[in-house]
Design a protein around this motif. Structure first.
Motif, PDB file in Angstrom:
ATOM      1  N   GLN A  56      28.123  -4.801  26.649  1.00 17.16           N
ATOM      2  CA  GLN A  56      27.670  -3.459  26.974  1.00 17.16           C
ATOM      3  C   GLN A  56      28.855  -2.512  27.070  1.00 17.16           C
ATOM      4  O   GLN A  56      29.842  -2.818  27.723  1.00 17.16           O
ATOM      5  N   GLU A  57      28.737  -1.381  26.400  1.00 20.16           N
ATOM      6  CA  GLU A  57      29.770  -0.365  26.535  1.00 20.16           C
ATOM      7  C   GLU A  57      29.496   0.403  27.820  1.00 20.16           C
ATOM      8  O   GLU A  57      28.388   0.824  28.076  1.00 20.16           O
ATOM      9  N   ARG A  58      30.515   0.560  28.612  1.00 21.42           N
ATOM     10  CA  ARG A  58      30.357   1.230  29.886  1.00 21.42           C
ATOM     11  C   ARG A  58      31.248   2.460  29.925  1.00 21.42           C
ATOM     12  O   ARG A  58      32.348   2.440  29.409  1.00 21.42           O
ATOM     13  N   PHE A  59      30.756   3.479  30.577  1.00 23.15           N
ATOM     14  CA  PHE A  59      31.554   4.676  30.774  1.00 23.15           C
ATOM     15  C   PHE A  59      32.572   4.386  31.871  1.00 23.15           C
ATOM     16  O   PHE A  59      32.243   3.818  32.907  1.00 23.15           O
ATOM     17  N   THR A  60      33.800   4.763  31.632  1.00 23.34           N
ATOM     18  CA  THR A  60      34.839   4.613  32.642  1.00 23.34           C
ATOM     19  C   THR A  60      35.488   5.964  32.892  1.00 23.34           C
ATOM     20  O   THR A  60      35.517   6.831  32.013  1.00 23.34           O
ATOM     21  N   GLU A 102      26.311  14.599  23.058  1.00 20.43           N
ATOM     22  CA  GLU A 102      27.129  13.459  22.645  1.00 20.43           C
ATOM     23  C   GLU A 102      28.512  13.532  23.281  1.00 20.43           C
ATOM     24  O   GLU A 102      29.148  14.584  23.290  1.00 20.43           O
ATOM     25  N   GLY A 103      28.941  12.427  23.822  1.00 24.89           N
ATOM     26  CA  GLY A 103      30.263  12.362  24.426  1.00 24.89           C
ATOM     27  C   GLY A 103      30.301  12.728  25.895  1.00 24.89           C
ATOM     28  O   GLY A 103      31.320  12.543  26.549  1.00 24.89           O
ATOM     29  N   VAL A 104      29.203  13.257  26.423  1.00 23.38           N
ATOM     30  CA  VAL A 104      29.141  13.625  27.834  1.00 23.38           C
ATOM     31  C   VAL A 104      28.180  12.658  28.519  1.00 23.38           C
ATOM     32  O   VAL A 104      27.018  12.555  28.130  1.00 23.38           O
ATOM     33  N   PRO A 105      28.659  11.933  29.520  1.00 23.65           N
ATOM     34  CA  PRO A 105      27.765  10.993  30.203  1.00 23.65           C
ATOM     35  C   PRO A 105      26.722  11.747  31.018  1.00 23.65           C
ATOM     36  O   PRO A 105      26.915  12.908  31.373  1.00 23.65           O
ATOM     37  N   SER A 106      25.634  11.076  31.316  1.00 24.04           N
ATOM     38  CA  SER A 106      24.644  11.689  32.189  1.00 24.04           C
ATOM     39  C   SER A 106      25.237  11.801  33.590  1.00 24.04           C
ATOM     40  O   SER A 106      26.224  11.123  33.922  1.00 24.04           O
ATOM     41  N   LEU A 107      24.635  12.634  34.400  1.00 21.65           N
ATOM     42  CA  LEU A 107      25.120  12.796  35.768  1.00 21.65           C
ATOM     43  C   LEU A 107      25.007  11.480  36.530  1.00 21.65           C
ATOM     44  O   LEU A 107      25.910  11.110  37.280  1.00 21.65           O
ATOM     45  N   ALA A 108      23.927  10.740  36.316  1.00 21.23           N
ATOM     46  CA  ALA A 108      23.756   9.452  36.995  1.00 21.23           C
ATOM     47  C   ALA A 108      24.854   8.472  36.579  1.00 21.23           C
ATOM     48  O   ALA A 108      25.404   7.744  37.415  1.00 21.23           O
ATOM     49  N   THR A 109      25.196   8.456  35.298  1.00 25.93           N
ATOM     50  CA  THR A 109      26.269   7.581  34.823  1.00 25.93           C
ATOM     51  C   THR A 109      27.597   7.979  35.437  1.00 25.93           C
ATOM     52  O   THR A 109      28.382   7.124  35.852  1.00 25.93           O
ATOM     53  N   LEU A 110      27.854   9.263  35.519  1.00 22.68           N
ATOM     54  CA  LEU A 110      29.091   9.751  36.130  1.00 22.68           C
ATOM     55  C   LEU A 110      29.150   9.350  37.606  1.00 22.68           C
ATOM     56  O   LEU A 110      30.186   8.891  38.090  1.00 22.68           O
ATOM     57  N   HIS A 111      28.030   9.475  38.302  1.00 25.72           N
ATOM     58  CA  HIS A 111      27.983   9.061  39.716  1.00 25.72           C
ATOM     59  C   HIS A 111      28.278   7.567  39.874  1.00 25.72           C
ATOM     60  O   HIS A 111      29.030   7.166  40.765  1.00 25.72           O
ATOM     61  N   ALA A 113      30.006   5.654  37.874  1.00 27.15           N
ATOM     62  CA  ALA A 113      31.419   5.424  37.578  1.00 27.15           C
ATOM     63  C   ALA A 113      32.302   5.870  38.740  1.00 27.15           C
ATOM     64  O   ALA A 113      33.282   5.204  39.076  1.00 27.15           O
ATOM     65  N   VAL A 114      31.952   6.971  39.387  1.00 23.87           N
ATOM     66  CA  VAL A 114      32.737   7.466  40.520  1.00 23.87           C
ATOM     67  C   VAL A 114      32.626   6.487  41.691  1.00 23.87           C
ATOM     68  O   VAL A 114      33.625   6.178  42.349  1.00 23.87           O
ATOM     69  N   ARG A 115      31.432   5.941  41.914  1.00 25.48           N
ATOM     70  CA  ARG A 115      31.266   4.966  42.998  1.00 25.48           C
ATOM     71  C   ARG A 115      32.081   3.707  42.738  1.00 25.48           C
ATOM     72  O   ARG A 115      32.487   3.015  43.658  1.00 25.48           O
ATOM     73  N   GLY A 116      32.340   3.420  41.469  1.00 30.01           N
ATOM     74  CA  GLY A 116      33.093   2.222  41.097  1.00 30.01           C
ATOM     75  C   GLY A 116      34.596   2.383  41.185  1.00 30.01           C
ATOM     76  O   GLY A 116      35.336   1.430  41.008  1.00 30.01           O
ATOM     77  N   ILE A 117      35.074   3.587  41.475  1.00 24.36           N
ATOM     78  CA  ILE A 117      36.526   3.820  41.530  1.00 24.36           C
ATOM     79  C   ILE A 117      37.108   3.073  42.709  1.00 24.36           C
ATOM     80  O   ILE A 117      36.625   3.046  43.769  1.00 24.36           O
TER      81      ILE A 117
END
Length: 117
Positions: A56-60, A102-111, A113-117
């Protein structure tokens, strides 16, 4: 790991011409999946040469996004709006994005990723 081993063994049986539905049914029962899933796994092993799950490709969070988060004091929604504006997203009257960009993650995906920092 168990899926990889089981699929590999079924492929060996198939190569010898000994693969039967009973073998696949036994694997399905042991793995807790449907018989159809086992056949799909075998098809993927034959066609794509993979015995495991698809990667799975994941947004980082990139250094650029990290800098934006710092500038916005961790406000992911503000960073998301900024990314959409730069991408030229079409917005509705309420500011909601009318389409995915395209190229911009959804807000949920961004959230996430931020929680994973």
């Amino acid at each position: 790991m168990a899926r990889r081993q089981a699929v590999s063994r079924l492929l060996v049986l198939e190569a010898r011409g000994e693969l039967r539905t009973e073998h696949a049914r036994l694997m399905a029962s042991g793995a807790g999946v449907s018989l159809r899933t086992v056949w799909r796994w075998l098809a993927a092993a034959r066609e794509e040469s993979r015995t495991g799950a698809r990667a799975q490709e994941r947004f980082t969070i990139t250094p650029e996004v990290h800098a934006r988060l710092a500038r916005w004091c961790g406000n992911a929604a503000a960073v998301h709006r900024e990314l959409l504006a730069e991408a030229g997203a079409v917005t509705g009257s309420e500011g909601d994005v009318a389409c995915e960009v395209e190229g911009v993650p959804s807000l949920a995906t961004l959230h996430r990723a931020v929680r994973g920092i």
